[in-house]
Design a protein around this motif. Structure first.
Motif, PDB file in Angstrom:
ATOM      1  N   ILE A 132       0.864  -1.174   0.000  1.00  0.00           N
ATOM      2  CA  ILE A 132       0.000   0.000   0.000  1.00  0.00           C
ATOM      3  C   ILE A 132       0.899   1.221   0.000  1.00  0.00           C
ATOM      4  N   ASP A 133       0.842   2.006  -1.055  1.00  0.00           N
ATOM      5  CA  ASP A 133       1.751   3.134  -1.237  1.00  0.00           C
ATOM      6  C   ASP A 133       1.594   4.146  -0.110  1.00  0.00           C
ATOM      7  N   SER A 134       2.716   4.508   0.501  1.00  0.00           N
ATOM      8  CA  SER A 134       2.670   5.495   1.585  1.00  0.00           C
ATOM      9  C   SER A 134       2.554   6.920   1.051  1.00  0.00           C
ATOM     10  N   LEU A 135       2.731   7.099  -0.264  1.00  0.00           N
ATOM     11  CA  LEU A 135       2.507   8.367  -0.978  1.00  0.00           C
ATOM     12  C   LEU A 135       3.555   9.441  -0.712  1.00  0.00           C
ATOM     13  N   GLY A 136       4.626   9.114  -0.025  1.00  0.00           N
ATOM     14  CA  GLY A 136       5.708  10.073   0.131  1.00  0.00           C
ATOM     15  C   GLY A 136       5.442  11.141   1.176  1.00  0.00           C
ATOM     16  N   TYR A 137       6.456  11.982   1.389  1.00  0.00           N
ATOM     17  CA  TYR A 137       6.414  12.925   2.512  1.00  0.00           C
ATOM     18  C   TYR A 137       5.332  13.975   2.368  1.00  0.00           C
ATOM     19  N   PHE A 138       4.925  14.283   1.125  1.00  0.00           N
ATOM     20  CA  PHE A 138       3.960  15.369   0.938  1.00  0.00           C
ATOM     21  C   PHE A 138       2.526  14.926   1.228  1.00  0.00           C
TER      22      PHE A 138
END
Length: 285
Positions: A132-138
């Protein structure tokens, strides 16, 4: 001679295995291809690799890196590695796979990264089967150093920190709100900038126990709510975790995991030792 490397967004841990089978460890900065392009990686490596490392004699480089989840990003890193290690076979993998191999070897289970960034997956003993993609810091990265750092910065800028802790923050960093905005919006590597402040709350955890616990509990609860609990039958797995944040705050991580009825498995700061063992004992069988 072969090299095995685990590259996060902040630091890369390397292990050289020489002709005699001796393991030589060293570090460089981290290279996330979302932020660091080929030319930058080449320049940084040439400046920071140990002087004794004879790069032209390396026969194989196994590099696992943050952000190396797409073919485009893997090529950014592979092109850099090929320039620095011209005679080596270059293998580029994702740092999440490195974590699985370090934490679980060839056994199935659940693995997570809680470092500068966040990631998680189910692993079948060979490959990642669900991520499940954590979607990065933003947009995400719940539970990460960056996520914690953003909370700390927000509390500092809004005046929500305990007064004494806020004063200590300024004594340590001498940052105004304008300075922080400048770092986040105008300077490179904002994720690394934010993540650096997770160490501040760790350093003052004994003096401000309530603030530390509430801040880290908030981050790990978001990690479970937005990521862990969305894996099918997650309670059937133990939480295996690699990364400085998960390791440093493992006591609070255990409390939050228990709240979600998930047992704790293996928690390590860095995967490099176990990853090297995986390559020596499993890949080269």
């Amino acid at each position: 001679m072969i090299v095995i490397a685990d590259g996060g967004s902040t630091k890369t841990n390397w292990c050289l295995i020489n002709e005699a089978g001796r393991k030589i460890l060293f570090n460089t900065e981290g290279y996330n291809p979302y932020f660091s392009k080929t030319d930058y990686i080449v320049e940084s490596l040439r400046k920071s690799l140990p002087d004794h490392l004879e790069t032209e004699k390396l026969t194989e480089v196994n590099y696992y890196g943050a952000g190396c989840s797409t073919e485009t990003n893997r090529k950014i890193v592979a092109d850099a590695m090929q320039q620095v290690f011209p005679n080596a076979k270059i293998n580029i993998g994702h740092d999440l796979l490195a974590s699985c191999r370090a934490l679980l070897g060839d056994e199935p289970g659940f693995a997570a990264i809680l470092g500068t960034g966040t990631n998680s997956c189910l692993y079948n003993g060979k490959d990642i089967t669900l991520n499940i993609d954590s979607l990065g810091y933003f947009l995400g990265d719940e539970g990460s150093g960056c996520f914690i750092g953003k909370k700390i910065l927000s509390d500092y800028m809004k005046g929500y920190m305990p007064k004494g802790l806020r004063e200590s923050f300024y004594d340590n960093y001498a940052l105004t709100n304008e300075d922080i905005f400048d770092h986040i919006y105008n300077k490179p590597l904002p994720n690394r900038f934010c993540a650096g402040f997770s160490k501040f709350v760790y350093d003052y955890k004994d003096s401000y126990e309530d603030y530390t616990f509430n801040t880290i509990d908030y981050a790990f609860t978001a990690f479970f709510d937005n990521l862990v609990t969305h894996y099918p039958n997650y309670k059937d797995y133990k939480l295996n975790c690699v990364g400085s944040v998960g390791y440093s705050f493992r006591d609070i991580l255990s409390v939050v995991a228990d709240r979600y009825e998930m047992g704790i498995g293996k928690i390590i700061r860095s995967p490099i030792d176990d990853l090297v063992d995986y390559h020596v004992n499993i890949v080269n069988k």
